[in-house]
Design a protein around this motif. Structure first.
Motif, mmCIF file in Angstrom:
data_model
loop_
_atom_site.group_PDB
_atom_site.id
_atom_site.type_symbol
_atom_site.label_atom_id
_atom_site.label_comp_id
_atom_site.label_asym_id
_atom_site.label_seq_id
_atom_site.Cartn_x
_atom_site.Cartn_y
_atom_site.Cartn_z
ATOM 1 N N ARG A 139 0.859 -1.185 0.000
ATOM 2 C CA ARG A 139 0.000 0.000 0.000
ATOM 3 C C ARG A 139 0.899 1.239 0.000
ATOM 4 N NH1 ARG A 139 -4.012 -3.332 -1.164
ATOM 5 N NH2 ARG A 139 -4.233 -4.939 0.410
ATOM 6 N N ASN A 140 0.613 2.183 -0.879
ATOM 7 C CA ASN A 140 1.486 3.355 -0.964
ATOM 8 C C ASN A 140 0.813 4.640 -0.495
ATOM 9 O OD1 ASN A 140 -0.206 3.978 -3.091
ATOM 10 N ND2 ASN A 140 1.277 3.471 -4.688
ATOM 11 N N SER A 141 -0.428 4.542 0.003
ATOM 12 C CA SER A 141 -1.079 5.727 0.565
ATOM 13 C C SER A 141 -2.071 5.294 1.628
ATOM 14 C CB SER A 141 -1.787 6.541 -0.518
ATOM 15 O OG SER A 141 -2.942 5.869 -0.972
ATOM 16 N N ASN A 142 -2.468 6.284 2.450
ATOM 17 C CA ASN A 142 -3.424 6.000 3.517
ATOM 18 C C ASN A 142 -4.367 7.195 3.685
ATOM 19 O OD1 ASN A 142 -4.466 4.310 5.548
ATOM 20 N ND2 ASN A 142 -3.284 5.337 7.142
ATOM 21 N N ASN A 143 -4.619 7.894 2.565
ATOM 22 C CA ASN A 143 -5.333 9.165 2.606
ATOM 23 C C ASN A 143 -6.744 9.119 2.032
ATOM 24 O OD1 ASN A 143 -2.977 10.550 3.550
ATOM 25 N ND2 ASN A 143 -2.166 10.526 1.464
ATOM 26 N N LEU A 144 -7.069 8.074 1.299
ATOM 27 C CA LEU A 144 -8.293 8.075 0.498
ATOM 28 C C LEU A 144 -9.552 8.233 1.341
ATOM 29 C CD1 LEU A 144 -9.088 7.870 -2.465
ATOM 30 C CD2 LEU A 144 -9.412 5.418 -2.141
ATOM 31 N N SER A 145 -9.608 7.560 2.476
ATOM 32 C CA SER A 145 -10.798 7.612 3.314
ATOM 33 C C SER A 145 -11.073 9.036 3.799
ATOM 34 C CB SER A 145 -10.625 6.670 4.507
ATOM 35 O OG SER A 145 -11.830 6.549 5.209
ATOM 36 N N ASP A 146 -10.035 9.736 4.269
ATOM 37 C CA ASP A 146 -10.199 11.117 4.726
ATOM 38 C C ASP A 146 -10.556 12.046 3.562
ATOM 39 O OD1 ASP A 146 -9.735 10.576 7.397
ATOM 40 O OD2 ASP A 146 -7.589 10.936 7.266
ATOM 41 N N LEU A 147 -9.983 11.785 2.391
ATOM 42 C CA LEU A 147 -10.301 12.611 1.221
ATOM 43 C C LEU A 147 -11.755 12.423 0.788
ATOM 44 C CD1 LEU A 147 -7.020 12.161 -0.870
ATOM 45 C CD2 LEU A 147 -7.836 14.278 0.191
ATOM 46 N N GLN A 148 -12.250 11.185 0.861
ATOM 47 C CA GLN A 148 -13.658 10.927 0.550
ATOM 48 C C GLN A 148 -14.567 11.724 1.488
ATOM 49 O OE1 GLN A 148 -13.448 6.609 0.956
ATOM 50 N NE2 GLN A 148 -14.036 6.370 -1.179
ATOM 51 N N ASN A 149 -14.200 11.730 2.769
ATOM 52 C CA ASN A 149 -14.978 12.451 3.764
ATOM 53 C C ASN A 149 -14.980 13.953 3.488
ATOM 54 O OD1 ASN A 149 -16.448 11.171 5.752
ATOM 55 N ND2 ASN A 149 -15.202 11.989 7.405
ATOM 56 N N ALA A 150 -13.801 14.471 3.146
ATOM 57 C CA ALA A 150 -13.685 15.903 2.846
ATOM 58 C C ALA A 150 -14.514 16.259 1.609
ATOM 59 C CB ALA A 150 -12.224 16.275 2.632
ATOM 60 N N LEU A 151 -14.511 15.362 0.621
ATOM 61 C CA LEU A 151 -15.257 15.587 -0.625
ATOM 62 C C LEU A 151 -16.756 15.687 -0.351
ATOM 63 C CD1 LEU A 151 -14.608 13.657 -3.946
ATOM 64 C CD2 LEU A 151 -16.914 14.128 -3.165
ATOM 65 N N THR A 152 -17.281 14.765 0.445
ATOM 66 C CA THR A 152 -18.731 14.726 0.661
ATOM 67 C C THR A 152 -19.202 15.770 1.665
ATOM 68 O OG1 THR A 152 -18.442 12.959 2.294
ATOM 69 C CG2 THR A 152 -18.958 12.293 0.033
ATOM 70 N N ASN A 153 -18.277 16.270 2.504
ATOM 71 C CA ASN A 153 -18.654 17.275 3.509
ATOM 72 C C ASN A 153 -18.181 18.678 3.140
ATOM 73 O OD1 ASN A 153 -19.951 15.818 5.934
ATOM 74 N ND2 ASN A 153 -18.206 14.523 5.424
ATOM 75 N N TYR A 154 -17.550 18.804 1.960
ATOM 76 C CA TYR A 154 -17.087 20.106 1.442
ATOM 77 C C TYR A 154 -16.098 20.797 2.385
ATOM 78 C CZ TYR A 154 -21.259 19.087 -1.281
ATOM 79 O OH TYR A 154 -22.210 18.457 -2.051
ATOM 80 N N ASN A 155 -15.170 19.988 2.936
ATOM 81 C CA ASN A 155 -14.104 20.556 3.769
ATOM 82 C C ASN A 155 -12.880 20.869 2.920
ATOM 83 O OD1 ASN A 155 -15.505 18.502 5.944
ATOM 84 N ND2 ASN A 155 -14.695 20.355 6.900
ATOM 85 N N LEU A 156 -12.300 22.025 3.132
ATOM 86 C CA LEU A 156 -11.013 22.334 2.505
ATOM 87 C C LEU A 156 -9.942 21.410 3.075
ATOM 88 C CD1 LEU A 156 -11.053 26.251 2.575
ATOM 89 C CD2 LEU A 156 -11.079 24.822 0.529
ATOM 90 N N VAL A 157 -8.940 21.117 2.244
ATOM 91 C CA VAL A 157 -7.842 20.244 2.674
ATOM 92 C C VAL A 157 -6.512 20.935 2.381
ATOM 93 C CG1 VAL A 157 -6.770 17.972 2.406
ATOM 94 C CG2 VAL A 157 -9.249 18.217 2.120
ATOM 95 N N ARG A 158 -5.641 20.951 3.383
ATOM 96 C CA ARG A 158 -4.288 21.483 3.172
ATOM 97 C C ARG A 158 -3.339 20.298 3.013
ATOM 98 N NH1 ARG A 158 -3.653 24.393 7.511
ATOM 99 N NH2 ARG A 158 -4.170 26.422 6.578
ATOM 100 N N ILE A 159 -2.586 20.288 1.912
ATOM 101 C CA ILE A 159 -1.673 19.171 1.665
ATOM 102 C C ILE A 159 -0.259 19.667 1.389
ATOM 103 C CG2 ILE A 159 -3.458 17.624 0.762
ATOM 104 C CD1 ILE A 159 -2.506 18.325 -2.071
ATOM 105 N N ALA A 177 -13.592 15.053 -7.086
ATOM 106 C CA ALA A 177 -13.891 13.696 -7.558
ATOM 107 C C ALA A 177 -12.700 12.783 -7.286
ATOM 108 C CB ALA A 177 -14.217 13.706 -9.046
ATOM 109 N N ILE A 178 -12.982 11.477 -7.229
ATOM 110 C CA ILE A 178 -11.936 10.474 -7.021
ATOM 111 C C ILE A 178 -12.021 9.464 -8.154
ATOM 112 C CG2 ILE A 178 -11.157 8.598 -5.526
ATOM 113 C CD1 ILE A 178 -12.187 10.307 -3.143
ATOM 114 N N LEU A 179 -10.897 9.230 -8.810
ATOM 115 C CA LEU A 179 -10.834 8.336 -9.964
ATOM 116 C C LEU A 179 -9.789 7.262 -9.722
ATOM 117 C CD1 LEU A 179 -10.616 11.130 -12.709
ATOM 118 C CD2 LEU A 179 -12.694 10.113 -11.765
ATOM 119 N N ASN A 180 -9.884 6.173 -10.482
ATOM 120 C CA ASN A 180 -8.875 5.125 -10.380
ATOM 121 C C ASN A 180 -8.478 4.644 -11.759
ATOM 122 O OD1 ASN A 180 -8.040 2.077 -10.231
ATOM 123 N ND2 ASN A 180 -7.709 2.897 -8.190
#
Length: 229
Positions: A139-159, A177-180
């Motif tokens: 696994r090379n990331s562990n961010n997707l779950s939090d990003l999904q949450n931010a997307l659906t709740n319209y939270n800004l994200v600082r990266i 949006a999230i794509l694969n």
């Protein structure tokens, strides 16, 4: 019980699932999905109301269930349970650890409501199904779950982000949006560049979900592709 009545009961159950799955469902959507007239859907909704299901009509929008109303657990057929087992193997192919974790936890809850015989057969299939690429999958990331949450709740994200040229920058983004496609990709409005950009979660070095909200982008994913691609 004749076929038409059985068919109607199946449709009523399916309408309940649709109402539980989406916040707003229109009569047109339901009519198209079940290949019946809108008049039939109106009768079905009335039947659900008369049986005690708290369905409300939002004028000009559609139907919604009362907040907090819970429908008893859905019973899966054996074929549906088997499809979920096979889907689990595909999810294990994901490179994001948070997505795999959330899916497996959801699957545990789904398996808990399966009938005993279906559960036993599903476990046999699980033991005898393997997708080669899942063996020792890194696994090379562990961010997707939090990003999904931010997307659906319209939270800004600082990266803190490293691009393909190995340059690090700090961005404030609005997830869209999230794509694969082999890797996961996040489409987000970048406030630094003032345009939509693609970001790979595995290149995010640090991430903070901000409490500040952003204004939702008034377009569908297809409209985004039509406009920008």
């Amino acid at each position: 019980m004749d076929y038409s009545e059985t068919n109607r009961l199946s449709r009523l159950t399916a309408i309940l699932i649709q109402l539980q799955t989406k916040r707003i469902v229109t009569a047109s959507e339901l009519a198209a999905k079940f290949n019946v007239s809108k008049r039939t859907i109106y009768r079905d909704i009335k039947a659900l109301e008369q049986s005690g299901v708290p369905v409300f009509a939002e004028e000009g929008k559609g139907y919604t269930l009362m907040e907090g109303y819970k429908i008893p657990p859905v019973m899966f057929t054996e074929k549906q349970a088997n499809a979920l087992i096979l889907a689990e193997q595909l999810v294990l192919n994901s490179k994001d650890a948070s997505f795999v974790k959330d899916y497996l936890e959801a699957m545990d809850k789904i398996k808990s409501v399966l009938k005993y015989t279906t559960k036993e057969r599903a476990n046999i299939l699980l033991d005898r199904t393997r997708y080669d690429q899942n063996i020792n999958r890194e696994r090379n990331s562990n961010n997707l779950s939090d990003l999904q949450n931010a997307l659906t709740n319209y939270n800004l994200v600082r990266i803190e982000y490293i691009n393909k040229e190995n340059t690090t920058s700090t961005r404030v983004i609005e997830p869209f949006a999230i794509l694969n496609s082999e890797n996961w990709y996040l489409v987000a409005w970048c406030r630094l560049r003032n345009e939509f950009r693609f970001f790979r979660p595995d290149r995010i070095q640090k991430m903070e979900i901000l409490t500040e909200k952003f204004e939702p982008h008034k377009m569908t994913l297809q409209e985004y592709f039509d406009k920008y691609h």
